[in-house]
Design a protein around this motif. Structure first.
Motif, PDB file in Angstrom:
ATOM      1  N   UNK A 165       1.370  84.634  93.163  1.00 21.61           N
ATOM      2  CA  UNK A 165       1.713  84.508  94.570  1.00 21.61           C
ATOM      3  C   UNK A 165       3.143  84.985  94.801  1.00 21.61           C
ATOM      4  N   UNK A 166       3.475  85.218  96.074  1.00 24.56           N
ATOM      5  CA  UNK A 166       4.810  85.685  96.422  1.00 24.56           C
ATOM      6  C   UNK A 166       5.783  84.510  96.529  1.00 24.56           C
ATOM      7  N   UNK A 167       7.035  84.778  96.158  1.00 25.73           N
ATOM      8  CA  UNK A 167       8.113  83.805  96.286  1.00 25.73           C
ATOM      9  C   UNK A 167       9.196  84.406  97.173  1.00 25.73           C
ATOM     10  N   UNK A 168       9.402  83.808  98.352  1.00 23.08           N
ATOM     11  CA  UNK A 168      10.386  84.311  99.294  1.00 23.08           C
ATOM     12  C   UNK A 168      11.704  83.564  99.138  1.00 23.08           C
ATOM     13  N   UNK A 169      12.828  84.265  99.171  1.00 22.60           N
ATOM     14  CA  UNK A 169      14.126  83.585  99.183  1.00 22.60           C
ATOM     15  C   UNK A 169      14.375  82.963 100.550  1.00 22.60           C
ATOM     16  N   UNK A 233       0.456  88.484 103.956  1.00 21.51           N
ATOM     17  CA  UNK A 233       1.380  88.282 105.065  1.00 21.51           C
ATOM     18  C   UNK A 233       1.911  86.855 105.000  1.00 21.51           C
ATOM     19  N   UNK A 234       3.233  86.697 105.144  1.00 16.41           N
ATOM     20  CA  UNK A 234       3.834  85.368 105.052  1.00 16.41           C
ATOM     21  C   UNK A 234       5.198  85.380 105.713  1.00 16.41           C
ATOM     22  N   UNK A 235       5.709  84.199 106.060  1.00 16.38           N
ATOM     23  CA  UNK A 235       7.056  84.074 106.591  1.00 16.38           C
ATOM     24  C   UNK A 235       7.630  82.729 106.196  1.00 16.38           C
ATOM     25  N   UNK A 236       8.967  82.619 106.299  1.00 12.66           N
ATOM     26  CA  UNK A 236       9.643  81.397 105.875  1.00 12.66           C
ATOM     27  C   UNK A 236      11.002  81.323 106.575  1.00 12.66           C
ATOM     28  N   UNK A 237      11.533  80.118 106.818  1.00 17.85           N
ATOM     29  CA  UNK A 237      12.902  80.005 107.331  1.00 17.85           C
ATOM     30  C   UNK A 237      13.883  80.676 106.375  1.00 17.85           C
ATOM     31  N   UNK A 238      14.955  81.241 106.935  1.00 19.63           N
ATOM     32  CA  UNK A 238      15.868  82.077 106.158  1.00 19.63           C
ATOM     33  C   UNK A 238      17.275  81.938 106.743  1.00 19.63           C
ATOM     34  N   UNK A 239      18.283  81.969 105.885  1.00 18.27           N
ATOM     35  CA  UNK A 239      19.678  81.919 106.329  1.00 18.27           C
ATOM     36  C   UNK A 239      20.371  83.230 105.951  1.00 18.27           C
ATOM     37  N   UNK A 240      20.896  83.910 106.942  1.00 22.39           N
ATOM     38  CA  UNK A 240      21.589  85.176 106.727  1.00 22.39           C
ATOM     39  C   UNK A 240      23.100  84.926 106.750  1.00 22.39           C
ATOM     40  N   UNK A 241      23.760  85.222 105.646  1.00 26.06           N
ATOM     41  CA  UNK A 241      25.179  84.915 105.480  1.00 26.06           C
ATOM     42  C   UNK A 241      26.005  86.192 105.529  1.00 26.06           C
ATOM     43  N   UNK A 242      27.135  86.114 106.217  1.00 32.20           N
ATOM     44  CA  UNK A 242      28.048  87.252 106.281  1.00 32.20           C
ATOM     45  C   UNK A 242      29.431  86.853 105.809  1.00 32.20           C
ATOM     46  N   UNK A 243      30.256  87.824 105.507  1.00 27.47           N
ATOM     47  CA  UNK A 243      31.631  87.568 105.124  1.00 27.47           C
ATOM     48  C   UNK A 243      32.526  88.671 105.671  1.00 27.47           C
ATOM     49  N   UNK A 244      33.712  88.296 106.061  1.00 31.17           N
ATOM     50  CA  UNK A 244      34.711  89.256 106.513  1.00 31.17           C
ATOM     51  C   UNK A 244      36.014  88.990 105.771  1.00 31.17           C
ATOM     52  N   UNK A 337       6.500  75.513  99.360  1.00 34.65           N
ATOM     53  CA  UNK A 337       5.133  75.705  99.890  1.00 34.65           C
ATOM     54  C   UNK A 337       4.938  75.095 101.271  1.00 34.65           C
ATOM     55  N   UNK A 338       5.643  73.975 101.545  1.00 34.98           N
ATOM     56  CA  UNK A 338       5.464  73.305 102.840  1.00 34.98           C
ATOM     57  C   UNK A 338       6.085  74.115 103.977  1.00 34.98           C
ATOM     58  N   UNK A 339       7.049  75.020 103.663  1.00 36.28           N
ATOM     59  CA  UNK A 339       7.714  75.833 104.675  1.00 36.28           C
ATOM     60  C   UNK A 339       7.091  77.216 104.815  1.00 36.28           C
ATOM     61  N   UNK A 340       6.270  77.608 103.852  1.00 35.09           N
ATOM     62  CA  UNK A 340       5.712  78.956 103.827  1.00 35.09           C
ATOM     63  C   UNK A 340       4.505  79.047 104.748  1.00 35.09           C
ATOM     64  N   UNK A 341       4.531  80.040 105.634  1.00 36.24           N
ATOM     65  CA  UNK A 341       3.397  80.314 106.513  1.00 36.24           C
ATOM     66  C   UNK A 341       2.683  81.549 105.996  1.00 36.24           C
ATOM     67  N   UNK A 342       1.423  81.414 105.606  1.00 40.33           N
ATOM     68  CA  UNK A 342       0.648  82.504 105.036  1.00 40.33           C
ATOM     69  C   UNK A 342      -0.393  82.962 106.045  1.00 40.33           C
TER      70      UNK A 342
END
Length: 345
Positions: A165-169, A233-244, A337-342
């Motif tokens: 199965x797929x593992x999403x970060x 097809x799947x989706x999951x909550x994700x945090x996008x981090x930036x730095x300056x 697994x509880x956050x992953x939408x397949x």
């Protein structure tokens, strides 16, 4: 998955006497020593080295006109079909010279097991034989039909199993790499895509077990990652981090000081401590207050309401010259697994 920032590393001011700041992201990685047998074959003005970077195996050819990078998955095995990318970065004293050098770089050809790919093609696929042949692990760069540089790439002689199965970060750095492990097919297909915050992020390399992409999303903070790959097809909550990183002075004389200002963004609502590492990559040119290598814990209580965290460091000139500072934020969580939408998203 571990993201270093510049998954966050940033090259600050590879500039001497310039009025502008140049920021580039560099992911700290483990370099693979160059095969001395390959080095002996290099033409004058050419060199080659390799490193691993978050699921990617990067072979970098240095040339008189600039740099050519061949990006491959780092888990290649006999019998795989894999896809990769190749990029050209020209050097030059002005725009016209850089344009000429870029055109020349794109006329180079790299070769794996007799398969030739023009650098200007940008993407390629390769079916690795099973069993491996004597030249399967060789990668060469040709210029005007002549071999300019050669080295080896890691390929397992034994076929490797695919994940079931797929593992999403659940987080990554803007501008840096994202690795998704799972049962892929090793092919860049127009039907497959990954989105971060609604933005399609481009693939860099793919094997039957792993997909590596560059995070081109400008979305900051909590968002979603959406994956369509090999029929799944799947989706999951994700945090996008930036730095300056910024500094008012980019060219220091001996004894002169300036203030390095670092801002990490996208941390709003984060739970627990986050790890930030700073490194002065030019210790012969500048000193950094607090030491050349620093490990900092970003506590949730130190994150501002706007989701940012910032620190300042004093840089002191030792000698004239360009200088660099890198930062690294580690993000190791994957989607539960509880956050992953397949299914269709």
């Amino acid at each position: 998955m571990t993201i270093t920032s510049s998954s966050i590393s940033v090259l600050l001011a590879r500039v001497a006497g310039a009025a502008l700041i140049s920021i580039a992201f560099i992911l700290i990685a483990t370099k693979t020593p160059l095969d001395p047998r390959a080095a002996a074959q290099n033409a004058a003005g050419y060199g080659v080295e390799s490193k691993s970077d978050n699921g990617l195996y990067i072979t970098t050819f240095t040339t008189p006109q600039g740099v050519i990078k061949v990006n491959l998955p780092d888990d290649m095995a006999a019998g795989d079909t894999i896809s990769g990318t190749v990029t050209a970065e020209a050097t030059g004293r002005n725009d016209a010279e850089r344009a000429r050098n870029l055109a020349e770089l794109k006329r180079h050809v790299f070769v794996v097991e007799g398969q030739q790919t023009l650098v200007g093609a940008e993407t390629f696929s390769w079916s690795i034989p099973r069993p491996l042949k004597t030249n399967s692990k060789n990668i060469s760069l040709l210029h005007r039909g002549q071999n300019a540089a050669t080295t080896t790439i890691p390929i397992s002689a034994t076929p490797l199993p695919r994940p079931s199965q797929f593992t999403l970060p659940t987080g990554a750095q803007q501008g840096r790499l994202i690795q998704i492990k799972g049962p892929g097919n090793g092919i860049f297909s127009p039907q497959d895509y990954v989105k971060v915050g609604g933005t399609v992020v481009p693939p860099v390399a793919e094997s039957p077990r792993s997909l590596i992409l560059r995070n081109a999303s400008d979305s900051s903070g909590p968002t979603n990652i959406e994956c369509h790959e090999n029929g799944a097809e799947m989706q999951c909550p994700f945090r996008n981090i930036g730095i300056n990183l910024s500094a008012p002075k980019l060219n220091l004389l001996r004894g002169e000081t300036t203030t390095l200002h670092l801002v990490v963004n996208g941390l709003g609502g984060v739970a627990g401590d986050q790890s930030l590492d700073l490194e002065n990559t030019s210790p012969s040119v500048i000193r950094m207050s607090g030491g050349d290598r620093q490990h900092i814990n970003i506590r949730a209580s130190e994150v501002r309401p706007d989701g940012t965290y910032s620190i300042d460091r004093t840089l002191t000139g030792i000698m004239a010259g360009s200088f660099g500072v890198t930062g690294t934020v580690t993000w190791a969580d994957v989607c539960k697994p509880t956050d992953l939408v397949v299914g269709p998203v």
